[in-house]
Scaffold this active site. Structure first.
Site, PDB file in Angstrom:
ATOM      1  N   LYS A 105      52.018  29.688  17.792  1.00 53.09           N
ATOM      2  CA  LYS A 105      51.885  27.749  18.003  1.00 53.09           C
ATOM      3  C   LYS A 105      51.156  26.975  16.870  1.00 53.09           C
ATOM      4  O   LYS A 105      51.521  25.514  16.994  1.00 53.09           O
ATOM      5  CB  LYS A 105      51.001  27.603  19.156  1.00 53.09           C
ATOM      6  N   GLU A 127      49.361  19.239  26.819  1.00 52.85           N
ATOM      7  CA  GLU A 127      49.717  19.778  27.879  1.00 52.85           C
ATOM      8  C   GLU A 127      48.967  20.905  27.701  1.00 52.85           C
ATOM      9  O   GLU A 127      50.045  21.780  26.374  1.00 52.85           O
ATOM     10  CB  GLU A 127      50.596  19.570  28.282  1.00 52.85           C
ATOM     11  N   SER A 384      55.517  37.108  19.206  1.00 54.96           N
ATOM     12  CA  SER A 384      54.978  35.907  18.770  1.00 54.96           C
ATOM     13  C   SER A 384      53.313  35.940  19.042  1.00 54.96           C
ATOM     14  O   SER A 384      52.802  34.629  18.193  1.00 54.96           O
ATOM     15  CB  SER A 384      55.862  35.448  20.527  1.00 54.96           C
TER      16      SER A 384
HETATM   17  C1  LIG Z   1      53.129  30.401  24.195  1.00 59.15           C
HETATM   18  C2  LIG Z   1      53.751  31.463  23.899  1.00 59.15           C
HETATM   19  C3  LIG Z   1      54.552  31.236  24.342  1.00 59.15           C
HETATM   20  C4  LIG Z   1      55.653  30.922  24.793  1.00 59.15           C
HETATM   21  O1  LIG Z   1      56.676  29.724  24.259  1.00 59.15           O
HETATM   22  P1  LIG Z   1      57.552  29.506  23.641  1.00 59.15           P
HETATM   23  O2  LIG Z   1      57.969  28.261  23.060  1.00 59.15           O
HETATM   24  O3  LIG Z   1      58.897  30.261  24.622  1.00 59.15           O
HETATM   25  O4  LIG Z   1      57.607  30.109  21.752  1.00 59.15           O
HETATM   26  C5  LIG Z   1      55.021  32.791  23.459  1.00 59.15           C
HETATM   27  N1  LIG Z   1      54.396  33.775  23.013  1.00 59.15           N
HETATM   28  C6  LIG Z   1      53.203  33.405  22.631  1.00 59.15           C
HETATM   29  C7  LIG Z   1      52.135  34.660  23.030  1.00 59.15           C
HETATM   30  C8  LIG Z   1      52.719  31.600  23.502  1.00 59.15           C
HETATM   31  O5  LIG Z   1      51.691  32.047  23.211  1.00 59.15           O
END
Ligand SMILES: *Cc1c(COP(=O)(O)O)cnc(C)c1O
Length: 398
Positions: A105, A127, A384
């Protein structure tokens, strides 16, 4: 973006994929800008400013420098050796869990905060659901000396105490939202309403590839760094240069979009993994929410339904418009996995590789563990985020 030829089910489509969606912000029949009159002007202004910034070497240079000196980029590409041996496929992990604040993020918020500064804005509005995007926004605001106001459903404020504390510690104002189900959907609606009265001073910092144009495109471009880095790193790591499969989890779809953007012009199979209870691509219906035409979970009356997932970050009832377009074209597939597959995948990754991944990221791992990938294939998985935030949930589930 290269010109690619792909063969969807019925017709042949020729054109640049994951390029610039143009002034209408359309990805096929999805996307667009469905906002009240009072927000049309500022959306156009954001689009113009981003278009100009993205083409400006000074902005790109500043962002690249921040990504490397502050956010920890490039993130490594880790060969998952023991897991690969167990599965009979070559698994490579793109380590967004090692980025500052613990997930991808930060890539998006640094770009948007830098843009806000350039536009002369003094505040960020965001948000947040679980609080991950709120924390990233509060972080970027602190770094740039901007005020941050983060809207969060009242139920989430209760459930995510630690992230609320983090945001406040970073200097952000957290506004609990008491309408509706008091979760992310309501927080987003309230944040957009608040923006209407503050367009001259505040930039709306959207957390995923959602919202009115230019957000789905802008956020994908800011997350493209994941795919671009991974592409270069794969070229070093793999003799074949491009993995056979590229897999990422999908909430709104920003880490997946950023990852896919680096591989969309290659033969790699792109797979987005949703949560069973938040599967916009598999179970959603066409609708408009928060300024964008896309697929959303809905009840029989067309009311947007609540999403449920063990991973709070996948608890959004919709999916970004470009993903639906990629699915329609047959260029990407979207699958979903269950909560129990996810906790199992998190455990397996911890024990084979020594990596505690976020439950969101564990969705991507869970699909690979299903064993549908032919032996000998190469697979890139985007991790992610890191799992520290999920330890209490895991402890309860296991
Ligand atoms: C917010 C988040 C997601 C989901 O968001 P995307 O916009 O689909 O990438 C996925 N993994 C983590 C670790 C997150 O914090």
């Amino acid at each position: 973006m290269g010109e690619v030829l792909i063969r969807p089910r019925r017709e042949v489509v020729r054109g640049p994929l994951m390029g610039d969606p143009g002034a209408l912000g359309r990805f096929g029949e999805y996307g667009g800008r469905y906002v009240p009159e009072s927000l049309i002007g500022v959306c156009r202004e954001v689009e113009e400013a981003f278009r100009e910034a993205w083409a400006d070497p000074a902005y790109r240079g500043q962002l690249d420098r921040l990504l490397s000196t502050y956010a920890g980029r490039p993130t490594p590409l880790t060969p998952a050796l023991r897991l690969s041996a167990e599965l009979g496929v070559t698994v490579l992990l793109k380590r967004e869990d090692l980025a500052h604040t613990g997930s991808h993020k930060i890539n998006n918020v640094l770009g948007q905060a830098l843009l806000a500064k350039r536009m002369g804005r003094t505040r960020l509005i965001a948000e947040t659901g679980a609080g991950q995007h709120g924390v990233a926004t509060a972080t970027a605001a602190a770094l740039f000396g901007l005020r941050a106001t983060v809207f969060m459903g009242a139920r989430d404020v209760e459930r995510q105490e630690l992230n609320v504390f983090r945001m406040r510690m970073l200097g952000a104002e957290v506004v609990p939202v008491h309408s509706g189900a008091q979760t992310l959907k309501d927080a987003t609606s309230e944040a957009m309403r608040h923006w209407v009265g503050a367009v001259d001073e505040a930039h709306y910092c959207m957390g995923s590839v959602l919202g009115p144009a230019p957000y789905p495109w802008m956020v994908r471009e800011l997350q493209r760094v994941i795919g671009d880095e991974a592409r270069r790193q794969c070229a070093t790591e793999l003799r074949a240069a491009v993995p056979d499969y590229v897999v990422a989890c999908v909430g709104g779809g920003s880490n997946a979009a950023g990852t896919f953007a680096g591989f969309v012009d290659t033969p790699a199979r792109l797979v987005g993994v949703e949560a069973d209870g938040g599967a916009g691509a598999s179970r959603g219906r066409l609708g408009v929410l928060h300024g964008v035409r896309s697929m959303f979970l809905q009840d029989e009356h067309g009311q947007v339904a609540e999403a449920h997932s063990i991973a709070a970050g996948l608890d959004y009832p919709g999916i970004g418009p470009e993903h639906v377009h990629l699915r329609d074209l047959g260029r990407a597939r979207y699958v979903s996995v269950s909560d129990s597959e996810v906790t199992e995948a998190a455990m397996r990754l911890a024990r084979t590789e020594g990596i505690i991944a976020a439950l969101e990221s564990a969705h991507a791992v869970a699909w690979v563990l299903r064993g549908q990938i032919p032996a000998g294939s190469t697979v890139l998985i985007t991790l992610s985020g890191r799992g520290d935030k999920d330890l209490a949930t895991l402890k309860e589930a296991l």
